[in-house]
Design an enzyme around this catalytic site. Structure first.
Site, PDB file in Angstrom:
ATOM      1  N   GLY A 240      48.712  40.817  32.363  1.00 53.36           N
ATOM      2  CA  GLY A 240      47.744  39.919  31.737  1.00 53.36           C
ATOM      3  C   GLY A 240      48.045  38.443  31.753  1.00 53.36           C
ATOM      4  O   GLY A 240      47.187  37.637  31.395  1.00 53.36           O
ATOM      5  N   PRO A 276      52.464  43.402  35.896  1.00 59.40           N
ATOM      6  CA  PRO A 276      51.820  42.141  36.280  1.00 59.40           C
ATOM      7  C   PRO A 276      50.949  42.323  37.521  1.00 59.40           C
ATOM      8  O   PRO A 276      51.280  43.096  38.409  1.00 59.40           O
ATOM      9  CB  PRO A 276      53.014  41.236  36.596  1.00 59.40           C
ATOM     10  CG  PRO A 276      54.065  42.173  37.099  1.00 59.40           C
ATOM     11  CD  PRO A 276      53.884  43.446  36.298  1.00 59.40           C
ATOM     12  N   ARG A 314      34.659  36.665  41.736  1.00 63.10           N
ATOM     13  CA  ARG A 314      35.012  36.171  40.403  1.00 63.10           C
ATOM     14  C   ARG A 314      34.061  35.097  39.873  1.00 63.10           C
ATOM     15  O   ARG A 314      33.693  35.138  38.699  1.00 63.10           O
ATOM     16  CB  ARG A 314      36.460  35.674  40.358  1.00 63.10           C
ATOM     17  CG  ARG A 314      37.488  36.769  40.697  1.00 63.10           C
ATOM     18  CD  ARG A 314      38.923  36.313  40.516  1.00 63.10           C
ATOM     19  NE  ARG A 314      39.218  36.029  39.140  1.00 63.10           N
ATOM     20  CZ  ARG A 314      39.304  34.822  38.604  1.00 63.10           C
ATOM     21  NH1 ARG A 314      39.198  33.749  39.374  1.00 63.10           N
ATOM     22  NH2 ARG A 314      39.517  34.657  37.335  1.00 63.10           N
ATOM     23  N   TYR A 318      32.520  36.255  36.498  1.00 63.23           N
ATOM     24  CA  TYR A 318      33.115  35.697  35.272  1.00 63.23           C
ATOM     25  C   TYR A 318      32.943  34.188  35.165  1.00 63.23           C
ATOM     26  O   TYR A 318      33.680  33.558  34.413  1.00 63.23           O
ATOM     27  CB  TYR A 318      34.632  35.936  35.220  1.00 63.23           C
ATOM     28  CG  TYR A 318      35.169  37.250  35.704  1.00 63.23           C
ATOM     29  CD1 TYR A 318      34.774  38.447  35.116  1.00 63.23           C
ATOM     30  CD2 TYR A 318      36.127  37.289  36.711  1.00 63.23           C
ATOM     31  CE1 TYR A 318      35.320  39.646  35.546  1.00 63.23           C
ATOM     32  CE2 TYR A 318      36.677  38.481  37.138  1.00 63.23           C
ATOM     33  CZ  TYR A 318      36.267  39.664  36.549  1.00 63.23           C
ATOM     34  OH  TYR A 318      36.820  40.841  36.963  1.00 63.23           O
ATOM     35  N   CYS A 343      21.767  36.506  49.188  1.00 64.79           N
ATOM     36  CA  CYS A 343      20.478  36.275  48.541  1.00 64.79           C
ATOM     37  C   CYS A 343      20.516  36.657  47.083  1.00 64.79           C
ATOM     38  O   CYS A 343      19.961  37.678  46.654  1.00 64.79           O
ATOM     39  CB  CYS A 343      19.384  37.015  49.300  1.00 64.79           C
ATOM     40  SG  CYS A 343      19.193  36.287  50.926  1.00 64.79           S
TER      41      CYS A 343
HETATM   42  C1  PLP Z   1      44.407  45.033  35.345  1.00 65.81           C
HETATM   43  C2  PLP Z   1      45.562  45.641  34.667  1.00 65.81           C
HETATM   44  C3  PLP Z   1      46.825  45.048  34.770  1.00 65.81           C
HETATM   45  C4  PLP Z   1      47.071  43.743  35.487  1.00 65.81           C
HETATM   46  O1  PLP Z   1      46.462  42.675  34.836  1.00 65.81           O
HETATM   47  P1  PLP Z   1      46.762  41.168  35.328  1.00 65.81           P
HETATM   48  O2  PLP Z   1      45.944  40.355  34.410  1.00 65.81           O
HETATM   49  O3  PLP Z   1      46.312  41.084  36.737  1.00 65.81           O
HETATM   50  O4  PLP Z   1      48.216  40.935  35.170  1.00 65.81           O
HETATM   51  C5  PLP Z   1      47.897  45.685  34.173  1.00 65.81           C
HETATM   52  N1  PLP Z   1      47.730  46.853  33.491  1.00 65.81           N
HETATM   53  C6  PLP Z   1      46.522  47.445  33.371  1.00 65.81           C
HETATM   54  C7  PLP Z   1      46.421  48.715  32.627  1.00 65.81           C
HETATM   55  C8  PLP Z   1      45.409  46.860  33.948  1.00 65.81           C
HETATM   56  O5  PLP Z   1      44.224  47.448  33.814  1.00 65.81           O
END
Ligand code: PLP
Length: 431
Positions: A240, A276, A314, A318, A343
């Site tokens: 994350g 990650p 993206r 988002y 389109c």
């Molecule tokens: C998408 C995801 C990640 C990776 O998230 P990042 O924001 O790309 O680091 C890690 N664990 C789970 C369970 C995810 O769904």
């Protein structure tokens, strides 16, 4: 350290001028830097090296390219997968089954069986019933499935609503309040080897505070589970961490993240797993594109490029920002909207942007497309999947082909066609 820089006025990936790649494979094309990948991969592991028995599972969904996965596998990464297709990619890249973690809220029985038979290292359970089914499937095969329970710590990751996952209303994980009783029940199942807890509260997180709050809640849960007599040996802290897309973005440093983790987890006495994704590959890729038109409009010009939302979703999904830059800037600038040819009004990469002046035929890039870029490609508008190139110093290699509409089984279906169940995506009953 930048692996995408100007030399003699021309944007290069490491030692390769981007026009050479455009000439060799055409545009649009995703270009990765092996040096940038190694740099990011090693920065993450070395920041967390002092933690006892940390394990690193790259979230394949961020970038499933085989060359990327092989490079990361060589640097000690396992894989966090969310589908049977990603399991296949992980194993194909030489990642040991024991280093594979299987996340995801809708694993089919077929996917659970394939992962069991491959012998993966950890199933992240997203609901109690999944634990029951997995235990049964494992028992029938004379196995015990290594598993952790994914908990929803009810923390807002403070990120875009579509990529926040740890809030109470999210579909992911189980409610933390009911987790201890559920853990008691799951721990009794013969076919499960329940070892701990997992969480993942969202993506592109720019502030350590929600992560710290979530981790502390998990720490309290670990204490509670031990008080109930459970042996807790693993906690999976998810992924994350965000990256800088805009020049003014401020992200927590890896050193600050590592010291927060060390502070919060110092007395947990578990093996920690990290998942990650974006932070490993995000800054290691650019999307190279060519300007088709500069279309005048009453308001401001549209720069229409040959990349589109099917190459980089993206912005449309988002409202994400990707910095746009000319490959041969001449110092002049313009204010424009940047759009692709698809389109859809939403096929827009930027509105009212001050950018390098570009003209018809010029090359340009979108920066920071190495995560959730090619990974999200589609064939919308019957456009091909764009090729992918890996640069390593002064060499480059095609690591993903341009895939045409006709290659993707879009032929009219014949009546008696056999379908490979592994590809059908169908929910299959347990064998
Ligand atoms: C998408 C995801 C990640 C990776 O998230 P990042 O924001 O790309 O680091 C890690 N664990 C789970 C369970 C995810 O769904």
């Amino acid at each position: 350290m930048s692996f995408f820089d100007y030399r003699d006025g021309v944007l290069c990936a490491e030692d390769v001028a981007l026009p050479m790649i455009a000439d060799a494979v055409g545009t649009p094309v995703h270009v990765y830097s092996a040096g940038a990948l190694r740099h990011a991969a090693d920065a993450f592991t070395s920041a967390l090296r002092d933690l006892p028995s940390a394990r690193f599972a790259f979230a394949i969904k961020a970038n499933p390219n085989g060359a990327v996965l092989r490079l990361l596998a060589q640097r000690g990464y396992g894989a966090d997968i969310v589908s049977g297709g990603e399991l296949r990619r992980a194993l194909d890249a030489g990642i040991a089954p024991a280093d594979v973690v299987f996340s995801g809220v809708g694993k089919t029985d077929r996917e659970l069986i394939d992962a069991l038979e491959a012998g993966i290292g950890q199933f992240n359970l997203e609901l109690e019933e999944e634990g029951g089914v997995l235990a049964q499937l494992a028992r029938r095969r004379g196995k015990r499935a290594p598993a952790v329970l994914r908990v929803n710590p009810d923390v807002d990751g403070g990120t875009h609503a579509k990529i926040t996952t740890g809030w109470r209303t999210s579909k992911f994980g189980v409610d933390i309040a009911g987790a201890p009783d559920m853990y008691d029940r799951l721990a009794k199942l013969d076919g499960l080897d329940l070892q701990g807890i997992a969480l993942h509260i969202g993506s592109q997180i720019s502030d350590l505070e929600p992560l710290e709050t979530a981790y502390r809640r998990i720490g309290a849960l670990v204490l509670e589970l031990r008080a109930r007599g459970h042996t807790i040996t693993r906690v999976d802290l998810g992924g994350g961490l965000g990256i800088t897309y805009r020049p003014e973005d401020v992200m927590p440093s890896l050193a600050d993240y590592a010291s927060m983790v060390a502070r919060v987890t110092h007395d947990w006495n578990v093996s920690l797993t990290f998942e990650p994704g974006r932070i490993i590959t995000g800054l290691a890729g650019v999307l190279l594109t060519r300007v088709i038109w500069v279309k005048p409009s009453q308001h401001r010009p549209f720069v229409i490029v040959d990349a589109a939302m099917n190459d980089l979703a993206r912005p449309a999904l988002y409202d994400a920002y990707h910095r746009f830059a000319a490959v041969r800037p001449d110092g002049r600038t313009m204010v424009a909207d940047i759009a692709g040819p698809v389109c859809e009004t939403g096929d827009i990469f930027g509105v009212d942007r001050a950018i390098d002046q570009v003209d018809r035929g010029d090359l340009a890039v979108f920066h920071a497309t190495g995560a959730y870029g090619a990974a999200m490609a589609s064939i919308y508008n019957s456009r091909p999947i764009s090729p992918q190139v890996m640069v390593d110093e002064d060499r480059f290699e095609l690591v993903g082909d341009r895939t045409m509409f006709s290659d993707l089984s879009m032929r009219p279906q014949r009546k008696s066609r056999t379908v490979d169940p592994a590809l059908s995506g169908a929910v299959r009953q347990a064998a």
